[in-house]
Design a protein around this motif. Structure first.
Motif, PDB file in Angstrom:
ATOM      1  N   GLN A 100      41.294  47.009  42.734  1.00 42.53           N
ATOM      2  CA  GLN A 100      41.541  45.642  43.157  1.00 42.53           C
ATOM      3  C   GLN A 100      42.375  44.888  42.128  1.00 42.53           C
ATOM      4  O   GLN A 100      43.260  44.097  42.484  1.00 42.53           O
ATOM      5  N   ALA A 101      42.096  45.124  40.847  1.00 38.81           N
ATOM      6  CA  ALA A 101      42.852  44.456  39.789  1.00 38.81           C
ATOM      7  C   ALA A 101      44.314  44.919  39.780  1.00 38.81           C
ATOM      8  O   ALA A 101      45.231  44.100  39.606  1.00 38.81           O
ATOM      9  N   LEU A 102      44.533  46.209  39.977  1.00 39.13           N
ATOM     10  CA  LEU A 102      45.895  46.739  40.015  1.00 39.13           C
ATOM     11  C   LEU A 102      46.663  46.159  41.207  1.00 39.13           C
ATOM     12  O   LEU A 102      47.826  45.756  41.083  1.00 39.13           O
TER      13      LEU A 102
ATOM     14  N   LEU B 287      54.812  44.160  29.177  1.00 37.12           N
ATOM     15  CA  LEU B 287      54.400  45.545  29.352  1.00 37.12           C
ATOM     16  C   LEU B 287      53.693  45.685  30.693  1.00 37.12           C
ATOM     17  O   LEU B 287      52.676  45.033  30.947  1.00 37.12           O
ATOM     18  N   ASN B 288      54.220  46.525  31.562  1.00 35.43           N
ATOM     19  CA  ASN B 288      53.678  46.670  32.907  1.00 35.43           C
ATOM     20  C   ASN B 288      52.264  47.235  32.862  1.00 35.43           C
ATOM     21  O   ASN B 288      51.976  48.170  32.112  1.00 35.43           O
ATOM     22  N   LEU B 289      51.387  46.654  33.677  1.00 35.74           N
ATOM     23  CA  LEU B 289      49.993  47.092  33.713  1.00 35.74           C
ATOM     24  C   LEU B 289      49.886  48.575  34.048  1.00 35.74           C
ATOM     25  O   LEU B 289      49.046  49.296  33.478  1.00 35.74           O
ATOM     26  N   HIS B 290      50.705  49.043  34.963  1.00 31.05           N
ATOM     27  CA  HIS B 290      50.610  50.438  35.396  1.00 31.05           C
ATOM     28  C   HIS B 290      51.014  51.415  34.299  1.00 31.05           C
ATOM     29  O   HIS B 290      50.673  52.600  34.376  1.00 31.05           O
TER      30      HIS B 290
ATOM     31  N   LEU C 202      37.304  42.225  33.734  1.00 30.22           N
ATOM     32  CA  LEU C 202      37.183  42.271  35.189  1.00 30.22           C
ATOM     33  C   LEU C 202      36.206  41.227  35.710  1.00 30.22           C
ATOM     34  O   LEU C 202      35.723  41.326  36.841  1.00 30.22           O
ATOM     35  N   THR C 203      35.920  40.202  34.896  1.00 33.38           N
ATOM     36  CA  THR C 203      34.919  39.216  35.264  1.00 33.38           C
ATOM     37  C   THR C 203      35.287  38.491  36.555  1.00 33.38           C
ATOM     38  O   THR C 203      34.471  38.369  37.473  1.00 33.38           O
ATOM     39  N   ALA C 204      36.505  37.988  36.636  1.00 40.39           N
ATOM     40  CA  ALA C 204      36.911  37.194  37.802  1.00 40.39           C
ATOM     41  C   ALA C 204      36.916  38.040  39.068  1.00 40.39           C
ATOM     42  O   ALA C 204      36.304  37.672  40.085  1.00 40.39           O
ATOM     43  N   ILE C 205      37.600  39.168  39.031  1.00 39.43           N
ATOM     44  CA  ILE C 205      37.677  40.006  40.222  1.00 39.43           C
ATOM     45  C   ILE C 205      36.316  40.597  40.537  1.00 39.43           C
ATOM     46  O   ILE C 205      35.941  40.774  41.704  1.00 39.43           O
TER      47      ILE C 205
ATOM     48  N   ALA D 262      40.968  35.393  47.710  1.00 34.39           N
ATOM     49  CA  ALA D 262      41.016  33.959  47.435  1.00 34.39           C
ATOM     50  C   ALA D 262      40.939  33.687  45.935  1.00 34.39           C
ATOM     51  O   ALA D 262      41.667  32.841  45.407  1.00 34.39           O
ATOM     52  N   ASN D 263      40.077  34.406  45.233  1.00 36.02           N
ATOM     53  CA  ASN D 263      39.927  34.221  43.790  1.00 36.02           C
ATOM     54  C   ASN D 263      41.199  34.590  43.049  1.00 36.02           C
ATOM     55  O   ASN D 263      41.635  33.876  42.135  1.00 36.02           O
ATOM     56  N   VAL D 264      41.782  35.705  43.417  1.00 35.82           N
ATOM     57  CA  VAL D 264      43.004  36.160  42.746  1.00 35.82           C
ATOM     58  C   VAL D 264      44.114  35.122  42.888  1.00 35.82           C
ATOM     59  O   VAL D 264      44.786  34.770  41.906  1.00 35.82           O
TER      60      VAL D 264
END
Length: 325
Positions: A79-81, A129-132, A154-157, A268-270
């Motif tokens: 989900q984060a990615l 720097l790209n996350l991937h 990862l608190t928010a997600i 919605a959170n993201v």
């Protein structure tokens, strides 16, 4: 209607179950507790032995780590990615070290600004720097393998996904519609048999008392999230917990709050979190993603995009949900 209130993850939580059956309501509350505890064991950055804390400690010690992870953690990382890509990097889970450098610790009452001996903040700027390039997740040998050279928050997600998981579980357990509010993340689940009998949930959208206030009707199986730059603040510099990944510092407080209506609390959170990072460009960015949003500027100006009409009004304290972070 049965309502349960409690505090978890430093957030005010509420479960509303549309039933008069005490046993069904109690079953829904137990289902919520089980789901939240399951997610907490995985993603809680304040728990030393949570799955994400152990991985982050390994990254700090070794520079990178490859390890098998649970299905729940794999889901949150996926989900984060996805959220990183969907927001063009405005939502970035690589803010753990920046939060620690700014002094965001286990409890807001004990926060201290952490600096180097030279007096300079140590913050991780992730935008270049790209996350991937730093985080890869693959399914191998009947399990999820995570390879990461970055610490992750990862608190928010995690909280938003927990709201979605738990609302579904509660509705199934009670065999009744439910609304679950975890701070600023609200998720609903269950089917209404008659829209005329109950058209939806009335949700108060507000941050601090005295801020502009709205009441919206949230159709069941919908969600809403509110992110704020006014709460979870500390220090003389008025740091807050939403980090701009381009700077490693708290996002500029152009917006007090951002509220987004979506199909899930996670989405919605993201978008609400990304809106705080986008600041003055938030309306244009949210319009490109075709969502319903309500923004409150630092000057208390309201900015709407696809937001339901005639919602700006006073609140009723007895309404089932309040979208507050």
């Amino acid at each position: 209607m049965k309502i349960f209130d409690w505090v978890q993850w430093t957030s005010d939580c509420r479960l509303a179950v549309d039933t008069e059956d005490d046993a069904a309501a109690a079953a829904a509350r137990r289902a919520v507790s089980y789901e939240l505890e399951s997610v907490e064991r995985v993603m809680n950055r304040w728990v030393k032995h949570s799955e994400i804390s152990l991985i982050n400690d390994s990254v700090r010690a070794r520079g990178s780590v490859s390890c098998k992870v649970s299905d729940t953690l794999a889901f949150l990382i996926m989900q984060a990615l996805y959220s990183y890509d969907f927001t063009d990097g405005a939502f970035d889970p690589r803010v753990e070290d920046s939060l620690q450098a700014l002094g965001y610790g286990a409890g807001l009452e004990s926060l201290d600004l952490q600096v180097t001996s030279g007096g300079r903040l140590v913050c991780q700027q992730t935008g270049s720097l790209n996350l991937h390039d730093q985080v890869q997740l693959n399914y191998e040998n009947q399990g999820w393998l995570l390879t990461t050279s970055a610490t992750l928050d990862l608190t928010a997600i995690g909280k938003a996904c927990a709201a979605d998981f738990a609302a579904e579980a509660a509705a199934e357990a009670a065999q009744a519609p439910v609304l679950l509010s975890l701070g600023g993340d609200i998720s609903t689940a269950g089917a209404y048999y008659s829209r005329e009998k109950n058209p939806g949930w009335a949700v108060v959208v507000e941050d601090l008392l005295g801020d502009p206030q709205a009441v919206v009707e949230l159709i069941n199986n919908g969600a809403i999230a509110t992110s704020s730059s006014q709460k979870r603040t500390w220090g003389e510099a008025s740091w807050h917990h939403i980090i701009d990944p381009r700077t490693g510092l708290s996002a500029e407080p152009d917006l007090k709050t951002a509220s987004v209506i979506a199909e899930t609390a996670a989405v919605a959170n993201v978008l609400a979190t990304a809106a705080i990072v986008w600041g003055r460009q938030a309306k244009e960015e949210l319009a490109q993603r075709n969502c319903a949003a309500r923004l409150v500027t630092a000057q208390n100006l309201l900015i709407h995009h696809n937001w339901p009409e005639n919602t700006e009004q006073g609140s009723d304290p007895e309404l089932a949900g309040a979208s507050r972070d």
